[in-house]
Design an enzyme around this catalytic site. Structure first.
Site, PDB file in Angstrom:
ATOM      1  CG  HIS A   1       7.376   5.800   0.665  1.00 40.08           C
ATOM      2  ND1 HIS A   1       7.165   6.796   1.475  1.00 40.08           N
ATOM      3  CD2 HIS A   1       7.609   4.668   1.687  1.00 40.08           C
ATOM      4  CE1 HIS A   1       7.052   6.683   2.730  1.00 40.08           C
ATOM      5  NE2 HIS A   1       7.388   5.346   2.943  1.00 40.08           N
TER       6      HIS A   1
ATOM      7  CG  HIS B   1      -0.069   0.168   2.499  1.00 41.32           C
ATOM      8  ND1 HIS B   1       0.712  -0.603   3.063  1.00 41.32           N
ATOM      9  CD2 HIS B   1       0.329   1.448   3.150  1.00 41.32           C
ATOM     10  CE1 HIS B   1       1.249  -0.269   4.317  1.00 41.32           C
ATOM     11  NE2 HIS B   1       0.963   1.064   4.179  1.00 41.32           N
TER      12      HIS B   1
HETATM   13  P1  ATP Z   1       5.372  -3.212  11.787  1.00 43.77           P
HETATM   14  O1  ATP Z   1       5.302  -1.811  12.615  1.00 43.77           O
HETATM   15  O2  ATP Z   1       4.531  -4.307  12.384  1.00 43.77           O
HETATM   16  O3  ATP Z   1       6.458  -3.349  11.213  1.00 43.77           O
HETATM   17  P2  ATP Z   1       3.872  -1.787   9.576  1.00 43.77           P
HETATM   18  O4  ATP Z   1       4.830  -0.448   9.817  1.00 43.77           O
HETATM   19  O5  ATP Z   1       3.601  -2.009   8.258  1.00 43.77           O
HETATM   20  O6  ATP Z   1       4.376  -3.170  10.353  1.00 43.77           O
HETATM   21  P3  ATP Z   1       2.109  -0.234  11.156  1.00 43.77           P
HETATM   22  O7  ATP Z   1       3.203   0.430  11.997  1.00 43.77           O
HETATM   23  O8  ATP Z   1       0.796  -0.412  11.619  1.00 43.77           O
HETATM   24  O9  ATP Z   1       2.566  -1.506  10.500  1.00 43.77           O
HETATM   25  O10 ATP Z   1       1.984   1.079   9.952  1.00 43.77           O
HETATM   26  C1  ATP Z   1       0.985   1.245   9.000  1.00 43.77           C
HETATM   27  C2  ATP Z   1       1.610   2.193   7.866  1.00 43.77           C
HETATM   28  O11 ATP Z   1       1.609   3.439   8.700  1.00 43.77           O
HETATM   29  C3  ATP Z   1       2.872   1.643   7.257  1.00 43.77           C
HETATM   30  O12 ATP Z   1       2.619   2.123   5.877  1.00 43.77           O
HETATM   31  C4  ATP Z   1       3.656   2.599   7.976  1.00 43.77           C
HETATM   32  O13 ATP Z   1       4.769   2.777   7.357  1.00 43.77           O
HETATM   33  C5  ATP Z   1       3.082   3.727   8.339  1.00 43.77           C
HETATM   34  N1  ATP Z   1       3.361   4.374   9.491  1.00 43.77           N
HETATM   35  C6  ATP Z   1       3.514   3.792  10.940  1.00 43.77           C
HETATM   36  N2  ATP Z   1       4.009   4.711  11.791  1.00 43.77           N
HETATM   37  C7  ATP Z   1       3.977   5.706  11.234  1.00 43.77           C
HETATM   38  C8  ATP Z   1       4.431   7.150  11.779  1.00 43.77           C
HETATM   39  N3  ATP Z   1       4.651   7.482  12.939  1.00 43.77           N
HETATM   40  N4  ATP Z   1       4.256   8.111  10.900  1.00 43.77           N
HETATM   41  C9  ATP Z   1       3.881   7.940   9.689  1.00 43.77           C
HETATM   42  N5  ATP Z   1       3.885   6.795   8.933  1.00 43.77           N
HETATM   43  C10 ATP Z   1       3.753   5.577   9.896  1.00 43.77           C
END
Ligand code: ATP
Ligand code: MG
Length: 172
Positions: free
Chosen positions: A121, A39
């Site tokens: 991205h 995504h």
């Molecule tokens: P994991 O954290 O288990 O490695 P993930 O990063 O795919 O998995 P999430 O942390 O729930 O899952 O993040 C969901 C989406 O939001 C991802 O695209 C992640 O890059 C983005 N994201 C997560 N934290 C932030 C943040 N603090 N600021 C901006 N984008 C974020």
């Protein structure tokens, strides 16, 4: 409390093309994002009580934004978050406008906004140990006609995303 973010969620055909690029990454490049999780994040909300969503969702339902397409033609790596991504070399104005509208809704509803400039991205791999920027691939043209609110759930080791809601974008 659900963990939520707004995203561009690929249609099945685009997802297949993205997964085909991901499949060609070296097996040891890092932790690959699973096909069903690919995504582009538009705005990250974090953990939110459902009761805090009403105002935000009312605002988002009022967004009238243009559809657009992304040409994902660039593969790259950011060292600090250690992610490998696909991105468009040209960012359509419509995606920036959509993100601004979402941020305005978030601000209005009392959410904390990111202060980094937005760079669309699609993460292919995390905890990247080996760069794969030299990978040669056919650019992916992705026509985008809606955006979605996604819920992220971590189930033991794996993260699972589910689409909570989608809103249409309109022919400009
Ligand atoms: P994991 O954290 O288990 O490695 P993930 O990063 O795919 O998995 P999430 O942390 O729930 O899952 O993040 C969901 C989406 O939001 C991802 O695209 C992640 O890059 C983005 N994201 C997560 N934290 C932030 C943040 N603090 N600021 C901006 N984008 C974020
Ligand atoms: Mg994360």
């Amino acid at each position: 409390m659900p963990r939520l973010f707004f995203a561009l969620w690929p249609d099945d055909t685009t997802r297949e093309k993205l997964a085909a690029v991901a499949d060609r990454l070296a097996p040891d490049c890092g932790r690959k994002v699973s096909k069903q999780n690919l995504h582009i994040t538009l705005a990250f909300l974090g953990n939110v009580e459902d009761s805090c969503l009403h105002g935000l969702l009312a605002g988002v339902a009022g967004i009238h934004a243009d559809n657009f397409s992304l040409r994902l033609d660039t593969i790259g790596c950011w060292k600090r978050p250690r992610i490998l991504w696909l991105a468009p070399s040209t960012i359509p104005a419509a995606v920036s406008r959509l993100v601004s509208m979402l941020n305005a809704c978030l601000k209005e509803a009392g959410f904390q906004l990111e202060d980094r400039p937005y760079r669309p991205h699609l993460t292919l791999a995390r905890k990247v140990v080996k760069q794969a920027s030299e990978l040669d691939f056919e650019p992916i043209q992705w026509n985008i006609s809606h955006f979605s609110l996604i819920e992220s759930n971590t189930l033991s080791e794996a993260v699972k995303y589910s689409v909570r809601n989608s809103w249409p974008l309109h022919p400009g």
